[in-house]
Design a protein around this motif. Structure first.
Motif, PDB file in Angstrom:
ATOM      1  N   LEU A 191       3.133   0.252  -2.244  1.00 31.88           N
ATOM      2  CA  LEU A 191       3.606   1.313  -3.111  1.00 31.88           C
ATOM      3  C   LEU A 191       3.311   2.652  -2.749  1.00 31.88           C
ATOM      4  O   LEU A 191       2.667   2.756  -1.485  1.00 31.88           O
ATOM      5  N   ARG A 192       3.971   3.555  -3.190  1.00 34.57           N
ATOM      6  CA  ARG A 192       3.551   4.991  -2.866  1.00 34.57           C
ATOM      7  C   ARG A 192       2.569   5.539  -3.669  1.00 34.57           C
ATOM      8  O   ARG A 192       2.734   5.325  -4.896  1.00 34.57           O
ATOM      9  N   ALA A 193       1.804   6.336  -3.261  1.00 34.70           N
ATOM     10  CA  ALA A 193       0.682   7.093  -4.099  1.00 34.70           C
ATOM     11  C   ALA A 193       0.162   8.242  -3.519  1.00 34.70           C
ATOM     12  O   ALA A 193       0.422   8.475  -2.301  1.00 34.70           O
ATOM     13  N   GLY A 194      -0.299   9.197  -4.345  1.00 32.16           N
ATOM     14  CA  GLY A 194      -0.853  10.608  -3.953  1.00 32.16           C
ATOM     15  C   GLY A 194      -1.892  10.946  -5.025  1.00 32.16           C
ATOM     16  O   GLY A 194      -1.953  10.143  -5.886  1.00 32.16           O
ATOM     17  N   ALA A 195      -2.148  12.157  -4.750  1.00 34.58           N
ATOM     18  CA  ALA A 195      -3.173  12.712  -5.777  1.00 34.58           C
ATOM     19  C   ALA A 195      -3.245  14.169  -5.777  1.00 34.58           C
ATOM     20  O   ALA A 195      -3.161  14.647  -4.845  1.00 34.58           O
ATOM     21  N   VAL A 196      -3.171  14.815  -7.003  1.00 37.51           N
ATOM     22  CA  VAL A 196      -3.488  16.128  -7.152  1.00 37.51           C
ATOM     23  C   VAL A 196      -4.453  16.467  -8.247  1.00 37.51           C
ATOM     24  O   VAL A 196      -4.449  15.987  -9.319  1.00 37.51           O
TER      25      VAL A 196
END
Length: 283
Positions: free
Chosen positions: A224-229
């Motif tokens: 999956l694609r993931a990120g964080a802000v």
């Protein structure tokens, strides 16, 4: 032995038998968009959907509140995870089961570098796995890294919105107190806590929070694609603390989903497997 007793011993009965609805999130196929934002606090769901075009709460169970709608005509969902990596990992597991493909942690954090002021954003490229949940999935040496297209979309969104932001490494912990070098009840100090912040600061880690590394690790494991802000609420170096700029992370992550949609369309038109910097962003 009665028939009822025999039925209760059938292998698999201890697992949730409902194929249409996930056990913890109470969402099913069609309830969520392919892109899902992941705040911790359920109360943040309404604050996030407030910046969308439209939204509807589709499930609300325990700490998990889910809403689905559109932002800039792009389908989007949000699911709160509660505090910490165990709850976040459950959300990733069950959202993946109903079709989520892109996951973006949206929250608040404490900065440990002086340049990250209260109200600024931190966009995570990778995370120190100082939490136990991801270690139950894969060896400790496995990296917790954000998807580069998600990072790029978050940066583009912050630029378009005119927000101050910082890009780099995050430390995810299991404890708000001992795990982040704070004293516990009556001044208790955990082993090694006195040098923790300085060690991470010297290693160019930007901030503390409690969910990113598990989300990034599981996303990588599952393709999956993931990120964080996260919005900076406190700076451990300067001593500042204010709950300021909460909506910045929500707006940035929401706009990033619309940008990602454009990136995906551009890649498809170019015949590329995924977007890369040689392609335009029409958003």
């Amino acid at each position: 032995m009665t028939d009822d007793t025999a039925d209760s011993t059938v292998p698999g009965d201890s697992e949730d038998p409902n194929d249409d609805q996930q056990y913890h999130l109470e969402v099913g196929p069609g309830d969520v968009a392919e892109s899902v934002l992941l705040p911790g606090n359920p109360e943040r769901v309404a604050k996030i959907t407030d910046v969308w075009d439209e939204s509807e709460v589709v499930a609300d169970h325990r700490e998990y509140r889910t809403a689905t709608g559109t932002v800039e005509e792009t389908p989007i969902s949000v699911t709160s995870t509660g505090i910490g990596s165990p709850g976040a990992a459950i959300a990733v597991e069950e959202l993946a089961r109903v079709g989520a493909e892109t996951l973006i942690r949206v929250g608040s954090c404490g900065a440990i570098q002086p340049e990250a002021s209260v109200g600024d954003l931190v966009i995570t490229t990778g995370a120190v796995r100082q939490e136990g949940t991801s270690k139950e999935y894969v060896r400790e040496e496995y990296p917790a890294v954000a998807d580069h297209t998600v990072v790029g979309a978050l940066i583009a969104a912050a630029e378009q919105l005119g927000y101050d932001y910082h890009v780099g490494l995050t430390c995810s912990t299991d404890s708000f107190y001992a795990g982040q070098g704070r004293p516990g009840f009556e001044g208790f100090e955990a082993r090694g806590s006195e040098g923790l912040v300085e060690e991470l600061k010297q290693a160019n880690v930007l901030n503390f929070e409690m969910e990113a590394s598990s989300i990034l690790t599981l996303a990588s494991l599952y393709g999956l694609r993931a990120g964080a802000v996260c919005t900076v609420y406190a700076n451990r170096e300067t001593g500042e603390f204010r709950t300021e700029g909460e909506r910045k992370a929500a707006k940035t992550a929401s706009k990033a989903v619309a940008i990602l949609d454009s990136m995906d369309e551009t890649a498809a038109e170019a015949g590329a497997d995924r977007w890369h910097p040689g392609l335009d962003i029409d958003r």
